[in-house]
Design a protein around this motif. Structure first.
Motif, PDB file in Angstrom:
ATOM      1  N   PHE A  26     -20.895 -58.753 -47.090  1.00 34.43           N
ATOM      2  CA  PHE A  26     -20.655 -57.874 -45.946  1.00 34.43           C
ATOM      3  C   PHE A  26     -21.945 -57.421 -45.270  1.00 34.43           C
ATOM      4  CE2 PHE A  26     -16.380 -57.781 -47.606  1.00 34.43           C
ATOM      5  CZ  PHE A  26     -15.626 -57.765 -46.437  1.00 34.43           C
ATOM      6  N   THR A  27     -23.035 -57.388 -46.002  1.00 35.88           N
ATOM      7  CA  THR A  27     -24.314 -57.113 -45.360  1.00 35.88           C
ATOM      8  C   THR A  27     -24.642 -58.221 -44.367  1.00 35.88           C
ATOM      9  OG1 THR A  27     -25.183 -55.924 -47.289  1.00 35.88           O
ATOM     10  CG2 THR A  27     -26.795 -56.761 -45.713  1.00 35.88           C
ATOM     11  N   VAL A  28     -24.428 -59.460 -44.775  1.00 39.81           N
ATOM     12  CA  VAL A  28     -24.695 -60.612 -43.906  1.00 39.81           C
ATOM     13  C   VAL A  28     -23.720 -60.643 -42.730  1.00 39.81           C
ATOM     14  CG1 VAL A  28     -24.684 -63.135 -43.764  1.00 39.81           C
ATOM     15  CG2 VAL A  28     -25.711 -61.996 -45.744  1.00 39.81           C
ATOM     16  N   LEU A  29     -22.425 -60.407 -43.002  1.00 37.44           N
ATOM     17  CA  LEU A  29     -21.427 -60.429 -41.931  1.00 37.44           C
ATOM     18  C   LEU A  29     -21.724 -59.364 -40.874  1.00 37.44           C
ATOM     19  CD1 LEU A  29     -18.083 -60.952 -43.904  1.00 37.44           C
ATOM     20  CD2 LEU A  29     -19.238 -62.593 -42.398  1.00 37.44           C
ATOM     21  N   PHE A  30     -22.037 -58.160 -41.319  1.00 33.91           N
ATOM     22  CA  PHE A  30     -22.334 -57.095 -40.362  1.00 33.91           C
ATOM     23  C   PHE A  30     -23.665 -57.334 -39.647  1.00 33.91           C
ATOM     24  CE2 PHE A  30     -19.086 -54.540 -42.660  1.00 33.91           C
ATOM     25  CZ  PHE A  30     -18.357 -54.138 -41.550  1.00 33.91           C
ATOM     26  N   PHE A  31     -24.599 -57.968 -40.326  1.00 37.00           N
ATOM     27  CA  PHE A  31     -25.864 -58.300 -39.670  1.00 37.00           C
ATOM     28  C   PHE A  31     -25.615 -59.286 -38.524  1.00 37.00           C
ATOM     29  CE2 PHE A  31     -29.506 -61.089 -39.042  1.00 37.00           C
ATOM     30  CZ  PHE A  31     -30.519 -60.160 -38.812  1.00 37.00           C
ATOM     31  N   MET A  32     -24.798 -60.291 -38.769  1.00 37.02           N
ATOM     32  CA  MET A  32     -24.524 -61.302 -37.755  1.00 37.02           C
ATOM     33  C   MET A  32     -23.799 -60.716 -36.549  1.00 37.02           C
ATOM     34  SD  MET A  32     -23.358 -64.414 -40.305  1.00 37.02           S
ATOM     35  CE  MET A  32     -22.778 -65.452 -38.974  1.00 37.02           C
ATOM     36  N   ILE A  33     -22.746 -59.921 -36.806  1.00 31.72           N
ATOM     37  CA  ILE A  33     -21.977 -59.383 -35.687  1.00 31.72           C
ATOM     38  C   ILE A  33     -22.761 -58.298 -34.954  1.00 31.72           C
ATOM     39  CG2 ILE A  33     -20.753 -57.590 -37.007  1.00 31.72           C
ATOM     40  CD1 ILE A  33     -19.287 -59.825 -34.219  1.00 31.72           C
ATOM     41  N   THR A  34     -23.588 -57.547 -35.668  1.00 34.83           N
ATOM     42  CA  THR A  34     -24.417 -56.528 -35.020  1.00 34.83           C
ATOM     43  C   THR A  34     -25.501 -57.167 -34.166  1.00 34.83           C
ATOM     44  OG1 THR A  34     -24.020 -54.970 -36.839  1.00 34.83           O
ATOM     45  CG2 THR A  34     -25.889 -54.509 -35.396  1.00 34.83           C
ATOM     46  N   ALA A  35     -26.054 -58.271 -34.643  1.00 33.05           N
ATOM     47  CA  ALA A  35     -27.050 -58.999 -33.855  1.00 33.05           C
ATOM     48  C   ALA A  35     -26.428 -59.481 -32.549  1.00 33.05           C
ATOM     49  CB  ALA A  35     -27.600 -60.176 -34.659  1.00 33.05           C
ATOM     50  N   PHE A  36     -25.180 -59.968 -32.624  1.00 34.31           N
ATOM     51  CA  PHE A  36     -24.493 -60.423 -31.420  1.00 34.31           C
ATOM     52  C   PHE A  36     -24.257 -59.257 -30.462  1.00 34.31           C
ATOM     53  CE2 PHE A  36     -20.626 -61.278 -28.976  1.00 34.31           C
ATOM     54  CZ  PHE A  36     -20.955 -62.499 -28.394  1.00 34.31           C
ATOM     55  N   HIS A  37     -23.825 -58.122 -30.997  1.00 32.70           N
ATOM     56  CA  HIS A  37     -23.601 -56.938 -30.166  1.00 32.70           C
ATOM     57  C   HIS A  37     -24.898 -56.495 -29.499  1.00 32.70           C
ATOM     58  CE1 HIS A  37     -19.449 -55.504 -30.579  1.00 32.70           C
ATOM     59  NE2 HIS A  37     -19.458 -56.080 -31.762  1.00 32.70           N
ATOM     60  N   SER A  38     -25.991 -56.532 -30.223  1.00 33.34           N
ATOM     61  CA  SER A  38     -27.279 -56.123 -29.673  1.00 33.34           C
ATOM     62  C   SER A  38     -27.703 -57.056 -28.545  1.00 33.34           C
ATOM     63  CB  SER A  38     -28.347 -56.106 -30.774  1.00 33.34           C
ATOM     64  OG  SER A  38     -27.987 -55.206 -31.806  1.00 33.34           O
ATOM     65  N   TRP A  39     -27.464 -58.354 -28.753  1.00 34.93           N
ATOM     66  CA  TRP A  39     -27.784 -59.340 -27.715  1.00 34.93           C
ATOM     67  C   TRP A  39     -26.956 -59.096 -26.460  1.00 34.93           C
ATOM     68  CZ3 TRP A  39     -24.437 -63.464 -26.101  1.00 34.93           C
ATOM     69  CH2 TRP A  39     -25.025 -64.326 -25.154  1.00 34.93           C
ATOM     70  N   LYS A  40     -25.646 -58.869 -26.641  1.00 34.77           N
ATOM     71  CA  LYS A  40     -24.771 -58.607 -25.503  1.00 34.77           C
ATOM     72  C   LYS A  40     -25.160 -57.314 -24.799  1.00 34.77           C
ATOM     73  CE  LYS A  40     -21.245 -60.250 -24.420  1.00 34.77           C
ATOM     74  NZ  LYS A  40     -20.887 -61.206 -23.330  1.00 34.77           N
ATOM     75  N   LEU A  41     -25.535 -56.328 -25.576  1.00 36.76           N
ATOM     76  CA  LEU A  41     -25.920 -55.036 -25.020  1.00 36.76           C
ATOM     77  C   LEU A  41     -27.099 -55.174 -24.064  1.00 36.76           C
ATOM     78  CD1 LEU A  41     -26.162 -51.892 -24.941  1.00 36.76           C
ATOM     79  CD2 LEU A  41     -27.432 -52.063 -27.085  1.00 36.76           C
ATOM     80  N   PHE A  42     -28.154 -55.821 -24.509  1.00 35.50           N
ATOM     81  CA  PHE A  42     -29.359 -55.937 -23.685  1.00 35.50           C
ATOM     82  C   PHE A  42     -29.213 -56.983 -22.583  1.00 35.50           C
ATOM     83  CE2 PHE A  42     -31.065 -53.906 -27.508  1.00 35.50           C
ATOM     84  CZ  PHE A  42     -31.741 -52.841 -26.910  1.00 35.50           C
ATOM     85  N   LYS A  43     -28.399 -57.999 -22.823  1.00 32.42           N
ATOM     86  CA  LYS A  43     -28.175 -59.005 -21.791  1.00 32.42           C
ATOM     87  C   LYS A  43     -27.382 -58.424 -20.630  1.00 32.42           C
ATOM     88  CE  LYS A  43     -26.020 -63.499 -20.893  1.00 32.42           C
ATOM     89  NZ  LYS A  43     -25.173 -64.585 -21.445  1.00 32.42           N
ATOM     90  N   SER A  44     -26.349 -57.652 -20.942  1.00 33.79           N
ATOM     91  CA  SER A  44     -25.470 -57.093 -19.915  1.00 33.79           C
ATOM     92  C   SER A  44     -25.920 -55.730 -19.404  1.00 33.79           C
ATOM     93  CB  SER A  44     -24.046 -56.969 -20.459  1.00 33.79           C
ATOM     94  OG  SER A  44     -24.000 -56.038 -21.534  1.00 33.79           O
ATOM     95  N   LYS A  45     -26.855 -55.112 -20.144  1.00 30.93           N
ATOM     96  CA  LYS A  45     -27.322 -53.759 -19.803  1.00 30.93           C
ATOM     97  C   LYS A  45     -26.176 -52.743 -19.804  1.00 30.93           C
ATOM     98  CE  LYS A  45     -31.450 -55.092 -17.199  1.00 30.93           C
ATOM     99  NZ  LYS A  45     -31.457 -56.486 -17.663  1.00 30.93           N
ATOM    100  N   ALA A  46     -25.166 -52.997 -20.624  1.00 28.77           N
ATOM    101  CA  ALA A  46     -24.048 -52.057 -20.784  1.00 28.77           C
ATOM    102  C   ALA A  46     -24.444 -51.045 -21.864  1.00 28.77           C
ATOM    103  CB  ALA A  46     -22.778 -52.810 -21.166  1.00 28.77           C
TER     104      ALA A  46
END
Length: 281
Positions: A26-46
């Motif tokens: 679950f550390t790895v799973l949450f790391f992967m999905i959080t990394a994706f969220h962070s990427w979307k956050l900065f890409k979209s500036k939402a």
């Protein structure tokens, strides 16, 4: 081989030896999905979704601490870290969900169909979320003190109950808004091209996962330190880790970055005022 050990004062923090395998997964799973969220956050500036990404970081820290606690069951720090961060992460998810509803309402220029004015949707529910965060955070810290464990659990339980009440009121607000939107005449519809329906469904899915997890935690702490749920590890993963991961996946799939109030146009073609300005965090 790891064994269950008490602290120096003889108090047992854990009722079991935390699983390394489950913690790592679950550390790895949450790391992967959080990394994706962070990427979307900065890409979209939402940036209103920032609390959600921070919540994912809390999940990573929490499960990493459980891994570290495997052969350190007599040490206070790993226990406190996993307890506090896993307890507080869903509150940050909830804060973003509250702001998403306000964004949905403003994106379709339909404040008149909401039982609560847009500016108050965020202020009321996020305000309650902050109070909940402080209550549960203080309770989790007190729980680490062996002699005050029961007091800490009671404080956490109060915070969790407040969180559920807030969430139920929030869902009532969302459902009333949806019903009013569906009931209005098609000729009054100013939201052509707005994806409000799919984001509302996403909001319901994420909310259901958070609510499920919160009810589980209420029962867990309500049963007490010697109750089955606190005395066994599998409920933490099945009824907390899994729902929170599903919530993050749903939010990632239906990411609300397209809900930009300042870009929505009225029927006359003129740009609407940025009614979502008050929603920025």
């Amino acid at each position: 081989m790891a064994k269950l050990e008490p602290m120096a004062n003889g108090y047992y923090l854990w009722h079991y030896i935390p699983s390394t395998a489950a913690g790592v997964i679950f550390t790895v799973l949450f790391f992967m999905i959080t990394a994706f969220h962070s990427w979307k956050l900065f890409k979209s500036k939402a940036f209103f979704t920032l609390p959600f990404a921070i919540g994912g970081l809390f999940e990573i820290i929490g499960y990493a601490a459980r891994v570290a606690a495997h052969d350190k069951t007599g040490e206070l720090m790993p226990y406190v870290i996993q307890s506090i961060f896993l307890l507080l992460a869903p509150i940050l998810f909830a804060a973003t969900v509250y702001m998403v509803l306000a964004r949905i309402i403003s994106s379709v220029n339909a404040e008149q169909y909401s039982p609560i004015r847009i500016k108050w949707v965020t202020k009321i529910f996020v305000g309650c979320d902050i109070v909940t965060f402080l209550i549960q955070g203080s309770g989790a810290g007190i729980m680490a003190i062996g002699s005050m464990s029961t007091t800490g659990q009671s404080i956490v339980l109060a915070g969790l109950i407040l969180q559920i009440i807030t969430f139920v009121l929030f869902l009532v607000t969302a459902i009333v808004f949806e019903k009013r939107m569906k009931a209005r005449s098609a000729t009054e519809t100013p939201h052509v091209g707005s994806p409000w329906k799919k984001h509302l469904l996403s909001l319901y899915a994420v909310s259901a996962m958070i609510l499920l997890r919160s009810v589980f935690r209420v029962i867990e702490y309500g049963l007490g330190n010697d109750g089955y749920l606190l005395a066994n590890e599998w409920p933490t993963y099945v009824l907390d880790a899994v729902p929170m991961f599903i919530a993050m996946v749903c939010f990632a799939y239906w990411y609300p970055s397209e809900l930009q109030p300042s870009l929505i146009k009225s029927e006359s073609g003129a740009e609407l005022a940025s009614v979502g300005a008050t929603l920025e965090v």
